[in-house]
Design an enzyme around this catalytic site. Structure first.
Site: not given
Ligand code: SD4
Length: 336
Positions: A87, A189, A207, A217-220, A240-243
């Protein structure tokens, strides 16, 4: 405009200040502000269980009196280079077109920032982010432009798609259903924040983003203020998680601002998680579908964390050693 020259000048000035004692006075003031005469430093925190190994590389630098910025870069480079960590960096899961696109950012004690998004073929996006910070007049480069810049700086172009990730992507294509499952990747991440012996804070975040995301797509994680934020007078946070949910609340900036208002690192993370939860309610979205975790560190070396769903952990290395801590969560893990 922050050129490499001014960056070096600033670095030298702050170093000279420390030698001459001016920095010490400043540092004392800051520690007084954060309520501790005896800061816990150096210290480094990072997300998920791969943080343990990453912390070791960071600690090697911090323990020798090195700079937090160098420590966080070296730390996150460990999972970036590891093809079994699927990841982050090399070995990361691809997007739905089978392309491994990487996001990373870095921030130092002077609020210098650098970031890359949707960068392909480069194993260490964090070092490209640092080069953006130190060698360009900009703070963020994306896609082809980021790749061109990396190549101009001597980074090597490599295939980052490992056979396991390619196999999973081909399996995914059979249904092509984008439904990231909470905690399923277990360690996602890597976000790392550190306080060095000189009392300076820095952070890094890197990440491959959500597996099988749309191309582009770009996350946080590469967004300063969302996936990472550092204020050398207050503290640092990473996520971390859903950006998408972290970006929605400008998560890490929020955590640092809450610390500025007097909340402890953990209280600040709790408050930010509550904000995520509230917006899920308002938007009538299912909380069970998302995970968000924050870790935070203040100027005195106090730290804390909180997350939406049980199952998130983070690693902390200080004078007492390197340990993994299960974060408390808004939704507890179901009892076995
Ligand atoms: C994202 N925050 O691209 C990152 C991915 C991540 O646990 O941390 N997943 O959204």
């Amino acid at each position: 405009m922050a050129t490499r020259k001014t960056f070096i000048k600033l670095g030298l000035l702050s170093g000279a200040g420390l030698v001459m004692g001016a920095g010490k006075v400043e540092a004392k003031k800051e520690f007084a502000k954060s309520g501790s005469k005896n800061p816990n430093k150096p210290i480094v925190l990072s997300t998920w269980n791969f943080g343990l190994k990453a912390n070791e590389a960071a600690w090697d630098i911090l323990n020798k009196g090195g700079r937090a910025l160098d420590a966080v870069e070296a730390g996150v480079m460990v999972p970036e280079a590891d093809p079994t960590e699927r990841s982050v960096g090399y070995g990361g899961r691809p997007d739905r077109d089978g392309r491994v696109t990487l996001d990373a950012c870095i921030m130092d004690e002077l609020s210098n920032i650098g970031s890359v998004a949707a960068l392909e073929f480069i194993k260490h996006p964090i070092s490209v982010a640092r080069a953006v910070m130190e060698k360009t007049p900009h703070v963020m480069l994306v896609g082809d432009g980021a790749l061109q810049f990396a190549l101009s700086q001597g980074f090597k172009k490599e295939n980052l798609l490992v056979p396991d990730s390619e196999r999973e992507w081909k399996e995914w294509l059979l249904k092509s259903e984008y439904k990231p499952i909470v905690n399923i990747e277990n360690h996602d991440t890597i976000g790392m924040i550190a306080l060095d012996a000189a009392g300076n804070l820095s952070g890094a975040c890197t990440t491959s983003g959500m597996a099988f995301k749309m191309h582009g797509r770009v996350g946080d994680s590469p967004i300063i203020g969302a996936g990472l934020y550092v204020d050398n007078e207050i503290g640092a946070a990473t996520a971390t998680g859903h950006g998408e949910e972290v970006i929605r609340i400008a998560g890490c900036h929020l955590v640092v601002e809450l610390m500025r208002q007097g909340k402890s690192p953990k209280e600040a993370c709790i408050e930010a998680v509550k904000r995520v939860v509230r917006l899920m309610e308002i938007r009538k979205k299912n909380l069970a579908d998302i995970q968000v975790g924050f870790i935070a560190l203040d100027k005195a070396g106090n730290y804390g964390s909180y997350c939406v769903q049980g199952g998130f952990n983070y690693a902390v290395y200080d004078k007492t050693g390197n340990k993994l801590i299960d974060a408390e969560s808004h939704v507890p893990l179901p009892k076995k």
